[in-house]
Write a protein that holds these residues in place. Structure first.
Motif, mmCIF file in Angstrom:
data_model
loop_
_atom_site.group_PDB
_atom_site.id
_atom_site.type_symbol
_atom_site.label_atom_id
_atom_site.label_comp_id
_atom_site.label_asym_id
_atom_site.label_seq_id
_atom_site.Cartn_x
_atom_site.Cartn_y
_atom_site.Cartn_z
ATOM 1 N N ILE A 251 0.838 -1.203 0.000
ATOM 2 C CA ILE A 251 0.000 0.000 0.000
ATOM 3 C C ILE A 251 0.873 1.253 0.000
ATOM 4 C CG2 ILE A 251 -1.681 1.337 1.342
ATOM 5 C CD1 ILE A 251 -2.903 -1.037 -0.091
ATOM 6 N N PHE A 252 1.952 1.231 0.794
ATOM 7 C CA PHE A 252 2.857 2.375 0.860
ATOM 8 C C PHE A 252 3.448 2.692 -0.514
ATOM 9 C CE2 PHE A 252 7.207 4.017 1.426
ATOM 10 C CZ PHE A 252 6.923 5.193 2.119
ATOM 11 N N LEU A 253 3.927 1.656 -1.215
ATOM 12 C CA LEU A 253 4.519 1.861 -2.531
ATOM 13 C C LEU A 253 3.465 2.302 -3.548
ATOM 14 C CD1 LEU A 253 7.059 -1.099 -2.724
ATOM 15 C CD2 LEU A 253 7.600 1.348 -2.664
ATOM 16 N N ARG A 254 2.271 1.740 -3.449
ATOM 17 C CA ARG A 254 1.195 2.143 -4.361
ATOM 18 C C ARG A 254 0.832 3.600 -4.130
ATOM 19 N NH1 ARG A 254 0.377 -1.855 -8.330
ATOM 20 N NH2 ARG A 254 0.954 -3.804 -7.355
ATOM 21 N N ILE A 267 -4.905 10.821 -2.384
ATOM 22 C CA ILE A 267 -4.175 9.628 -1.983
ATOM 23 C C ILE A 267 -4.142 9.521 -0.455
ATOM 24 C CG2 ILE A 267 -2.030 8.331 -2.193
ATOM 25 C CD1 ILE A 267 -3.655 8.918 -4.813
ATOM 26 N N CYS A 268 -3.947 10.648 0.229
ATOM 27 C CA CYS A 268 -3.953 10.641 1.695
ATOM 28 C C CYS A 268 -5.323 10.225 2.237
ATOM 29 C CB CYS A 268 -3.576 12.019 2.231
ATOM 30 S SG CYS A 268 -1.821 12.399 2.092
ATOM 31 N N PHE A 298 4.696 8.371 4.983
ATOM 32 C CA PHE A 298 4.160 8.967 3.756
ATOM 33 C C PHE A 298 3.809 10.427 3.979
ATOM 34 C CE2 PHE A 298 0.625 9.861 0.806
ATOM 35 C CZ PHE A 298 1.237 9.535 -0.402
ATOM 36 N N GLN A 299 3.193 10.727 5.124
ATOM 37 C CA GLN A 299 2.812 12.100 5.449
ATOM 38 C C GLN A 299 4.041 12.986 5.630
ATOM 39 O OE1 GLN A 299 -0.096 12.753 4.628
ATOM 40 N NE2 GLN A 299 -1.417 12.901 6.413
#
Length: 328
Positions: A251-254, A267-268, A298-299
């Motif tokens: 999910i992180f990479l996507r 996306i967030c 990610f944030q």
């Protein structure tokens, strides 16, 4: 009679190839309907030379792009035959598909509401006919088994007795309205017939859906299962909410990949919803913590440094990263 309905958007070469594969198999038993979701180049212009004078092939063009799920729902809306085959425009049709389907429909019991063929997602080990509880409790239940259910092109759905589509339309944002329809029919007493044969093969094409969006939206699907007993609802919820899940790292990479081409705020929004959903999943606290930690990274925009990190990790990892970022 069978309607083959092809929902499509901006894949002219794929649609043309599907028509080339299907035309030799046309008979009184079948007709073809293409739902063009406002493609930049109208589909009818692409295949006009193939279908001129053939009244069994029709093209309906939406005035606007109504999205993938709504366009799938339109297939069900327009079909006026007993059976419906929603065919993905990127799935290669086998040379004997229609004869195979015709024979299986003729052999099916009256209460069979769906023929589910083997596919490139999963092989049915043997032919069997199951009611909803038998199907949802099947010993083969797992990612591949569920993926084949979701694959739109491996299902032939009996729509003869459909009187209302309200439940399916209520869950259209689940991204799998065709699966919701099958479940509606199963809940109403229908049975699903699993068949070893294949009617489609995989082809190379752009993926028109997002794993993140599927992970986020799929949890909406079980709301259609009203007025069922607790055991059936538990099985339905387990099917939609637990069998199609993706690892926190995936999910992180996507999210990183999607943020390159789409609104980061969107996306967030998807990502935070997935984090929240993971808190309630059966996979427990560790998965939630993993999701939450990676979402925090990610944030912090750590994903901006991923290309550097993969380059530092060595050529093999750098190549894998580049392949992930460029593949569809």
């Amino acid at each position: 009679m069978l309607t083959i309905c092809i929902p499509t958007y901006n894949r002219p070469d794929k649609v043309r190839q599907r028509i080339i594969e299907l035309l030799p198999q046309l008979s009184e038993f079948v007709k073809i309907l293409i739902i063009d979701n406002a493609s930049v180049e109208p589909v009818v212009d692409i295949i006009e030379d193939l279908i001129t004078g053939i009244d069994k092939v029709k093209v309906v063009r939406n005035k606007y792009n109504i999205g993938m799920s709504a366009n799938i729902a339109r297939c069900i809306e327009y079909a006026d035959t007993d059976w419906l085959w929603i065919l993905g425009d990127d799935d290669l049709v086998t040379s004997s598909a229609i004869d195979r389907i015709k024979a299986d429909i003729a052999a099916a019991d009256e209460d069979v509401c769906c023929l589910k063929y083997s596919s490139y997602c999963n092989e049915n080990s043997h032919d069997e006919v199951l009611n909803i509880k038998e199907f949802l409790s099947h010993k083969a239940m797992g990612f591949d088994y569920v993926s084949n259910i979701f694959l739109i092109s491996s299902s032939i759905i009996k729509i003869k007795n459909i009187s209302a589509l309200d439940k399916m339309m209520d869950t259209i944002n689940s991204m799998v309205p065709h699966v919701v329809l099958i479940f509606q029919l199963l809940i109403n007493g229908g049975r699903i017939s699993f068949i070893k044969n294949k009617i489609v093969e995989k082809t190379d094409s752009d993926i028109s859906w997002s794993i993140m969006q599927l992970e986020f939206n799929l949890k909406l699907a079980p709301q259609f299962a009203t007025n069922v007993d607790n055991e059936t609802f538990r099985l339905v919820k387990n099917f939609f909410c637990n069998h199609i899940t993706f690892s926190p790292a995936s999910i992180f990479l996507r999210a990183h990949k999607m943020s390159k081409s789409k609104s980061r705020e969107y996306i967030c929004y998807l990502y935070s919803g997935i984090v929240l959903q993971s808190f309630f999943s059966k996979y427990g606290f560790l998965k939630f913590v993993s999701h939450a930690f990676l979402y925090f990274l990610f944030q912090l925009r750590v994903d901006k440094f991923l290309p550097i990190c993969f380059r530092l990790a060595g050529m093999r990892f750098h190549l894998k990263y580049n392949k992930f970022m460029t593949e569809n």
